[in-house]
Design a protein around this motif. Sequence first.
Motif, PDB file in Angstrom:
ATOM      1  N   UNK A 104     -16.372  -7.553   2.872  1.00 39.89           N
ATOM      2  CA  UNK A 104     -17.345  -7.359   3.957  1.00 39.89           C
ATOM      3  C   UNK A 104     -17.569  -5.890   4.306  1.00 39.89           C
ATOM      4  N   UNK A 105     -16.602  -5.036   3.978  1.00 38.45           N
ATOM      5  CA  UNK A 105     -16.720  -3.607   4.292  1.00 38.45           C
ATOM      6  C   UNK A 105     -17.391  -2.824   3.170  1.00 38.45           C
ATOM      7  N   UNK A 106     -17.718  -3.528   2.071  1.00 37.26           N
ATOM      8  CA  UNK A 106     -18.305  -2.871   0.903  1.00 37.26           C
ATOM      9  C   UNK A 106     -17.400  -1.776   0.347  1.00 37.26           C
ATOM     10  N   UNK A 107     -16.105  -2.030   0.393  1.00 35.50           N
ATOM     11  CA  UNK A 107     -15.137  -1.076  -0.158  1.00 35.50           C
ATOM     12  C   UNK A 107     -15.001  -1.323  -1.659  1.00 35.50           C
ATOM     13  N   UNK A 108     -15.070  -0.257  -2.431  1.00 35.36           N
ATOM     14  CA  UNK A 108     -14.944  -0.338  -3.880  1.00 35.36           C
ATOM     15  C   UNK A 108     -13.488  -0.101  -4.266  1.00 35.36           C
ATOM     16  N   UNK A 109     -12.838  -1.138  -4.738  1.00 38.42           N
ATOM     17  CA  UNK A 109     -11.480  -0.975  -5.252  1.00 38.42           C
ATOM     18  C   UNK A 109     -11.555  -0.726  -6.751  1.00 38.42           C
ATOM     19  N   UNK A 110     -10.495  -0.205  -7.308  1.00 36.46           N
ATOM     20  CA  UNK A 110     -10.482   0.192  -8.707  1.00 36.46           C
ATOM     21  C   UNK A 110     -10.621  -1.012  -9.636  1.00 36.46           C
ATOM     22  N   UNK A 111     -11.145  -0.749 -10.825  1.00 41.55           N
ATOM     23  CA  UNK A 111     -11.264  -1.806 -11.821  1.00 41.55           C
ATOM     24  C   UNK A 111      -9.886  -2.391 -12.108  1.00 41.55           C
ATOM     25  N   UNK A 112      -9.809  -3.688 -12.161  1.00 44.84           N
ATOM     26  CA  UNK A 112      -8.539  -4.346 -12.453  1.00 44.84           C
ATOM     27  C   UNK A 112      -7.632  -4.519 -11.254  1.00 44.84           C
ATOM     28  N   UNK A 113      -8.117  -4.122 -10.053  1.00 47.00           N
ATOM     29  CA  UNK A 113      -7.285  -4.226  -8.849  1.00 47.00           C
ATOM     30  C   UNK A 113      -6.810  -5.663  -8.628  1.00 47.00           C
ATOM     31  N   UNK A 114      -7.733  -6.607  -8.667  1.00 48.23           N
ATOM     32  CA  UNK A 114      -7.360  -7.997  -8.387  1.00 48.23           C
ATOM     33  C   UNK A 114      -6.510  -8.596  -9.508  1.00 48.23           C
ATOM     34  N   UNK A 115      -6.697  -8.111 -10.719  1.00 50.96           N
ATOM     35  CA  UNK A 115      -5.831  -8.557 -11.822  1.00 50.96           C
ATOM     36  C   UNK A 115      -4.398  -8.101 -11.604  1.00 50.96           C
ATOM     37  N   UNK A 116      -4.231  -6.856 -11.152  1.00 52.51           N
ATOM     38  CA  UNK A 116      -2.883  -6.332 -10.899  1.00 52.51           C
ATOM     39  C   UNK A 116      -2.255  -7.022  -9.691  1.00 52.51           C
ATOM     40  N   UNK A 117      -3.086  -7.307  -8.676  1.00 50.22           N
ATOM     41  CA  UNK A 117      -2.588  -8.033  -7.500  1.00 50.22           C
ATOM     42  C   UNK A 117      -2.136  -9.431  -7.914  1.00 50.22           C
ATOM     43  N   UNK A 118      -2.941 -10.071  -8.737  1.00 43.94           N
ATOM     44  CA  UNK A 118      -2.608 -11.409  -9.240  1.00 43.94           C
ATOM     45  C   UNK A 118      -1.278 -11.392  -9.993  1.00 43.94           C
ATOM     46  N   UNK A 119      -1.064 -10.354 -10.781  1.00 44.50           N
ATOM     47  CA  UNK A 119       0.167 -10.250 -11.565  1.00 44.50           C
ATOM     48  C   UNK A 119       1.397 -10.159 -10.665  1.00 44.50           C
ATOM     49  N   UNK A 120       1.293  -9.375  -9.595  1.00 47.23           N
ATOM     50  CA  UNK A 120       2.416  -9.228  -8.662  1.00 47.23           C
ATOM     51  C   UNK A 120       2.718 -10.557  -7.976  1.00 47.23           C
TER      52      UNK A 120
END
Length: 261
Positions: free
Chosen positions: A224-240
Amino acid sequence: MSIEINKEYLKDAQYKKSDYLEARIAIHKFTTSKETFQEWIWNQIKIEGSVKILEVGCGTGAFWKLHLSKLPAGSVVLMTDFSSGMTEKAKSNVSGDNVQFEVADVENLTYEDSSFDLVMAHHVLYHASDKDKALKELKRVCKIDGRLTITTNSERHMLKVYETGRKLDPNFPTDRIIDTFTEEIADTELSRYFDNIDKHVCEEYLHVTDIDIMLDYVRSGVEPRNIKVSDGFYDRYREIVTGEMKDRGYYEIMKRSPLYI
């Protein structure tokens, strides 16, 4: 001004639709408690006899979806929210002859003094840009012998979610929705407005076993804040998260929320 108390942002992004709020609600089904947070609140309030109720910040109507039928005969509920999207969603979840819906701003309530036996402001005050005005309004519309109930979260509430995000990406939000009115702030500020305060605390753990619900919760504080996180951020979060799920059988998050009456 913090984005979390910017009214245009709240109306047009965070709460324009119910999706992000529902994502933030969904994760709490993994509670280790025997009762949900909404049930816990109901049991603390102990409503007896016919009452006229104002809920400020009703959201999706989750509280009254569970408890409207439990109210004593003759009771009425006015459910309000700053977002018309939320009130429309609440209408789809809650119905009855004794419930009404309106769009309302906690800082500028249009109701007469001493109008309600019970005024509820649950997880809403951190959105008010003028906390002093909001608290005075809540007090004003509550009857002298009535009750006001306020909930918020501790600084430690769901902190693990944010600490993980910050470690993975410096662009991950360092501020949280709750930060302008946490338990630690409320403990000091509420005594300036009210002489008789009962505080109850719900502290428990979530044992999350659904990775998609976990990631939807994370996204609800970013997209909702239109914040751009780095490519692969959610993949790395998923891994943790999946790593801990494999080791322990779940991903554990501590939550702590006070109720002030």
